[in-house]
Design a protein around this motif. Structure first.
Motif, PDB file in Angstrom:
ATOM      1  N   LEU A 107     -29.774 -34.007  88.140  1.00  0.00           N
ATOM      2  CA  LEU A 107     -28.364 -33.618  88.236  1.00  0.00           C
ATOM      3  C   LEU A 107     -27.689 -34.318  89.414  1.00  0.00           C
ATOM      4  O   LEU A 107     -26.549 -34.776  89.304  1.00  0.00           O
ATOM      5  CB  LEU A 107     -28.245 -32.103  88.381  1.00  0.00           C
ATOM      6  CG  LEU A 107     -28.490 -31.285  87.118  1.00  0.00           C
ATOM      7  CD1 LEU A 107     -28.646 -29.803  87.457  1.00  0.00           C
ATOM      8  CD2 LEU A 107     -27.359 -31.480  86.119  1.00  0.00           C
ATOM      9  N   ALA A 108     -28.388 -34.394  90.544  1.00  0.00           N
ATOM     10  CA  ALA A 108     -27.831 -35.059  91.722  1.00  0.00           C
ATOM     11  C   ALA A 108     -27.587 -36.536  91.444  1.00  0.00           C
ATOM     12  O   ALA A 108     -26.550 -37.098  91.845  1.00  0.00           O
ATOM     13  CB  ALA A 108     -28.777 -34.893  92.909  1.00  0.00           C
ATOM     14  N   ALA A 109     -28.521 -37.183  90.742  1.00  0.00           N
ATOM     15  CA  ALA A 109     -28.355 -38.597  90.405  1.00  0.00           C
ATOM     16  C   ALA A 109     -27.164 -38.799  89.479  1.00  0.00           C
ATOM     17  O   ALA A 109     -26.382 -39.746  89.643  1.00  0.00           O
ATOM     18  CB  ALA A 109     -29.635 -39.133  89.753  1.00  0.00           C
ATOM     19  N   ASN A 110     -27.000 -37.906  88.498  1.00  0.00           N
ATOM     20  CA  ASN A 110     -25.844 -37.989  87.601  1.00  0.00           C
ATOM     21  C   ASN A 110     -24.539 -37.792  88.366  1.00  0.00           C
ATOM     22  O   ASN A 110     -23.565 -38.530  88.155  1.00  0.00           O
ATOM     23  CB  ASN A 110     -25.968 -36.926  86.494  1.00  0.00           C
ATOM     24  CG  ASN A 110     -26.817 -37.376  85.330  1.00  0.00           C
ATOM     25  OD1 ASN A 110     -26.376 -38.126  84.481  1.00  0.00           O
ATOM     26  ND2 ASN A 110     -28.050 -36.915  85.286  1.00  0.00           N
ATOM     27  N   TYR A 111     -24.513 -36.812  89.242  1.00  0.00           N
ATOM     28  CA  TYR A 111     -23.290 -36.521  89.998  1.00  0.00           C
ATOM     29  C   TYR A 111     -22.897 -37.716  90.866  1.00  0.00           C
ATOM     30  O   TYR A 111     -21.724 -38.127  90.887  1.00  0.00           O
ATOM     31  CB  TYR A 111     -23.507 -35.273  90.861  1.00  0.00           C
ATOM     32  CG  TYR A 111     -22.307 -34.887  91.683  1.00  0.00           C
ATOM     33  CD1 TYR A 111     -21.290 -34.111  91.128  1.00  0.00           C
ATOM     34  CD2 TYR A 111     -22.177 -35.304  93.013  1.00  0.00           C
ATOM     35  CE1 TYR A 111     -20.178 -33.757  91.877  1.00  0.00           C
ATOM     36  CE2 TYR A 111     -21.069 -34.957  93.759  1.00  0.00           C
ATOM     37  CZ  TYR A 111     -20.076 -34.186  93.190  1.00  0.00           C
ATOM     38  OH  TYR A 111     -18.969 -33.843  93.942  1.00  0.00           O
ATOM     39  N   ARG A 112     -23.861 -38.271  91.587  1.00  0.00           N
ATOM     40  CA  ARG A 112     -23.572 -39.426  92.456  1.00  0.00           C
ATOM     41  C   ARG A 112     -23.085 -40.622  91.635  1.00  0.00           C
ATOM     42  O   ARG A 112     -22.110 -41.291  92.003  1.00  0.00           O
ATOM     43  CB  ARG A 112     -24.820 -39.818  93.244  1.00  0.00           C
ATOM     44  CG  ARG A 112     -25.198 -38.888  94.375  1.00  0.00           C
ATOM     45  CD  ARG A 112     -26.196 -39.575  95.288  1.00  0.00           C
ATOM     46  NE  ARG A 112     -26.731 -38.668  96.294  1.00  0.00           N
ATOM     47  CZ  ARG A 112     -27.904 -38.070  96.212  1.00  0.00           C
ATOM     48  NH1 ARG A 112     -28.679 -38.266  95.147  1.00  0.00           N
ATOM     49  NH2 ARG A 112     -28.324 -37.276  97.174  1.00  0.00           N
ATOM     50  N   ALA A 113     -23.782 -40.890  90.547  1.00  0.00           N
ATOM     51  CA  ALA A 113     -23.459 -42.066  89.740  1.00  0.00           C
ATOM     52  C   ALA A 113     -22.039 -41.985  89.175  1.00  0.00           C
ATOM     53  O   ALA A 113     -21.258 -42.939  89.287  1.00  0.00           O
ATOM     54  CB  ALA A 113     -24.468 -42.208  88.611  1.00  0.00           C
ATOM     55  N   TYR A 114     -21.680 -40.851  88.579  1.00  0.00           N
ATOM     56  CA  TYR A 114     -20.356 -40.744  87.959  1.00  0.00           C
ATOM     57  C   TYR A 114     -19.238 -40.710  89.008  1.00  0.00           C
ATOM     58  O   TYR A 114     -18.125 -41.193  88.753  1.00  0.00           O
ATOM     59  CB  TYR A 114     -20.284 -39.518  87.047  1.00  0.00           C
ATOM     60  CG  TYR A 114     -21.092 -39.693  85.795  1.00  0.00           C
ATOM     61  CD1 TYR A 114     -20.839 -40.732  84.908  1.00  0.00           C
ATOM     62  CD2 TYR A 114     -22.151 -38.834  85.508  1.00  0.00           C
ATOM     63  CE1 TYR A 114     -21.593 -40.912  83.764  1.00  0.00           C
ATOM     64  CE2 TYR A 114     -22.917 -38.998  84.360  1.00  0.00           C
ATOM     65  CZ  TYR A 114     -22.633 -40.045  83.498  1.00  0.00           C
ATOM     66  OH  TYR A 114     -23.391 -40.220  82.367  1.00  0.00           O
ATOM     67  N   THR A 115     -19.520 -40.156  90.168  1.00  0.00           N
ATOM     68  CA  THR A 115     -18.525 -40.195  91.244  1.00  0.00           C
ATOM     69  C   THR A 115     -18.235 -41.635  91.643  1.00  0.00           C
ATOM     70  O   THR A 115     -17.078 -42.028  91.840  1.00  0.00           O
ATOM     71  CB  THR A 115     -19.035 -39.403  92.471  1.00  0.00           C
ATOM     72  OG1 THR A 115     -19.283 -38.042  92.094  1.00  0.00           O
ATOM     73  CG2 THR A 115     -18.009 -39.418  93.593  1.00  0.00           C
ATOM     74  N   HIS A 116     -19.286 -42.437  91.741  1.00  0.00           N
ATOM     75  CA  HIS A 116     -19.145 -43.840  92.115  1.00  0.00           C
ATOM     76  C   HIS A 116     -18.519 -44.657  90.984  1.00  0.00           C
ATOM     77  O   HIS A 116     -17.609 -45.456  91.211  1.00  0.00           O
ATOM     78  CB  HIS A 116     -20.526 -44.399  92.476  1.00  0.00           C
ATOM     79  CG  HIS A 116     -20.537 -45.202  93.738  1.00  0.00           C
ATOM     80  ND1 HIS A 116     -20.190 -44.681  94.964  1.00  0.00           N
ATOM     81  CD2 HIS A 116     -20.857 -46.508  93.966  1.00  0.00           C
ATOM     82  CE1 HIS A 116     -20.297 -45.630  95.886  1.00  0.00           C
ATOM     83  NE2 HIS A 116     -20.702 -46.743  95.308  1.00  0.00           N
ATOM     84  N   LEU A 117     -19.016 -44.461  89.765  1.00  0.00           N
ATOM     85  CA  LEU A 117     -18.499 -45.207  88.612  1.00  0.00           C
ATOM     86  C   LEU A 117     -17.019 -44.923  88.388  1.00  0.00           C
ATOM     87  O   LEU A 117     -16.255 -45.812  88.001  1.00  0.00           O
ATOM     88  CB  LEU A 117     -19.302 -44.836  87.356  1.00  0.00           C
ATOM     89  CG  LEU A 117     -20.730 -45.376  87.289  1.00  0.00           C
ATOM     90  CD1 LEU A 117     -21.528 -44.644  86.208  1.00  0.00           C
ATOM     91  CD2 LEU A 117     -20.736 -46.872  87.029  1.00  0.00           C
ATOM     92  N   LEU A 118     -16.603 -43.693  88.631  1.00  0.00           N
ATOM     93  CA  LEU A 118     -15.200 -43.327  88.469  1.00  0.00           C
ATOM     94  C   LEU A 118     -14.316 -44.131  89.412  1.00  0.00           C
ATOM     95  O   LEU A 118     -13.227 -44.587  89.031  1.00  0.00           O
ATOM     96  CB  LEU A 118     -15.018 -41.831  88.719  1.00  0.00           C
ATOM     97  CG  LEU A 118     -13.597 -41.286  88.621  1.00  0.00           C
ATOM     98  CD1 LEU A 118     -13.026 -41.489  87.226  1.00  0.00           C
ATOM     99  CD2 LEU A 118     -13.581 -39.797  88.979  1.00  0.00           C
ATOM    100  N   CYS A 119     -14.786 -44.341  90.626  1.00  0.00           N
ATOM    101  CA  CYS A 119     -14.019 -45.111  91.602  1.00  0.00           C
ATOM    102  C   CYS A 119     -13.834 -46.555  91.138  1.00  0.00           C
ATOM    103  O   CYS A 119     -12.743 -47.109  91.199  1.00  0.00           O
ATOM    104  CB  CYS A 119     -14.722 -45.067  92.952  1.00  0.00           C
ATOM    105  SG  CYS A 119     -13.856 -45.951  94.264  1.00  0.00           S
ATOM    106  N   TYR A 120     -14.901 -47.164  90.633  1.00  0.00           N
ATOM    107  CA  TYR A 120     -14.814 -48.533  90.129  1.00  0.00           C
ATOM    108  C   TYR A 120     -13.915 -48.615  88.905  1.00  0.00           C
ATOM    109  O   TYR A 120     -13.148 -49.565  88.743  1.00  0.00           O
ATOM    110  CB  TYR A 120     -16.216 -49.053  89.787  1.00  0.00           C
ATOM    111  CG  TYR A 120     -17.058 -49.378  90.991  1.00  0.00           C
ATOM    112  CD1 TYR A 120     -16.805 -50.517  91.758  1.00  0.00           C
ATOM    113  CD2 TYR A 120     -18.099 -48.557  91.377  1.00  0.00           C
ATOM    114  CE1 TYR A 120     -17.568 -50.818  92.873  1.00  0.00           C
ATOM    115  CE2 TYR A 120     -18.874 -48.841  92.491  1.00  0.00           C
ATOM    116  CZ  TYR A 120     -18.611 -49.981  93.231  1.00  0.00           C
ATOM    117  OH  TYR A 120     -19.358 -50.268  94.340  1.00  0.00           O
ATOM    118  N   LEU A 121     -14.017 -47.622  88.047  1.00  0.00           N
ATOM    119  CA  LEU A 121     -13.210 -47.621  86.830  1.00  0.00           C
ATOM    120  C   LEU A 121     -11.722 -47.514  87.161  1.00  0.00           C
ATOM    121  O   LEU A 121     -10.880 -48.143  86.509  1.00  0.00           O
ATOM    122  CB  LEU A 121     -13.643 -46.463  85.935  1.00  0.00           C
ATOM    123  CG  LEU A 121     -13.243 -46.539  84.466  1.00  0.00           C
ATOM    124  CD1 LEU A 121     -13.904 -47.724  83.790  1.00  0.00           C
ATOM    125  CD2 LEU A 121     -13.633 -45.249  83.746  1.00  0.00           C
TER     126      LEU A 121
END
Length: 231
Positions: A107-121
């Motif tokens: 869950l922590a890996a998913n949360y970190r990844a989508y937070t970061h990916l959202l910024c790039y998007l």
């Protein structure tokens, strides 16, 4: 008359016994089931949102790659991952290793990844010239933000703390027109290509994660019955 009076006394006795039994039911354990019910609902909502985003991204990615033009919109285009693209959270990991992680770690890996990916998007959204594509990107960003919030809700309902962010969330290479970025247009398109590719893989794997996780949380009615029985 004695029989009627005895029957009445027995009825009142049974009634009093039932009232006492209901009054003394273990209410606190039943209230504790709220957390489990909340977790189950949050997990189901997050799973549904992940599948929705998967479907939404298939359409968006096709449109965006056509916007980038060849060779990015060619079906067999599969370039090696560039060093700069390593700044985008990679979903590439050994499957067995990923499954061996506990729920909190995944869950922590998913949360970190989508937070970061959202910024790039969002940085992509600010650079698209076509109004309709920009609108679609904005809508997808809103949905992805909802997924980040939903994952946070799942973690909270399961008693897990939110993880710290992955360093800087500002994509310094993704700057708008007229900037002093040293990277040329082709490399910028490569960055966008890899972002979409990683996002597709993350959503595919997250759907599996949340589908597996929701099976671990018993249905609300079952939880209530078990707790009332003292399990």
């Amino acid at each position: 008359c004695d029989i009627r009076e005895t029957s009445a006394r027995d009825s009142w006795g049974i009634f009093a016994f039932l009232c006492a039994a209901l009054w003394n039911l273990p209410a606190i354990p039943a209230l504790n089931s709220t957390d489990e019910v909340g977790a189950g609902q949050s997990i189901q909502k997050t799973y549904d949102l992940t599948r929705y985003l998967e479907h939404q991204l298939r359409t968006l990615a096709g449109t965006y790659l056509n916007y980038l033009g060849p060779p990015f919109n060619e079906p067999d285009f599969n370039p090696p991952r560039m060093t700069r693209a390593e700044m985008v959270p990679s979903a590439t990991v050994d499957f067995e290793l990923w499954r061996s992680l506990n729920d909190n770690a995944r869950l922590a890996a998913n949360y970190r990844a989508y937070t970061h990916l959202l910024c790039y998007l969002r940085s992509m959204d600010g650079q698209v010239a076509k109004a309709e594509l920009r609108k679609n990107l904005g809508h997808f960003c809103t949905s992805l933000q909802g997924l980040v919030v939903s994952i946070a809700s799942v973690m909270s309902s399961l008693g897990y703390p939110l993880p710290s962010p992955l360093g800087s969330a500002n994509p310094t290479w993704a700057q708008g027109p007229g900037s002093t970025s040293p990277h040329n247009d082709f490399l910028k398109k490569m960055d966008d290509f890899w972002l979409l590719k990683e996002l597709q893989t993350w959503l595919w794997r997250s759907a599996k994660d949340f589908n597996r996780l929701k099976k671990k949380v018993p249905p609300a009615a079952l939880m209530l019955r078990l707790e009332m029985r003292g399990f």
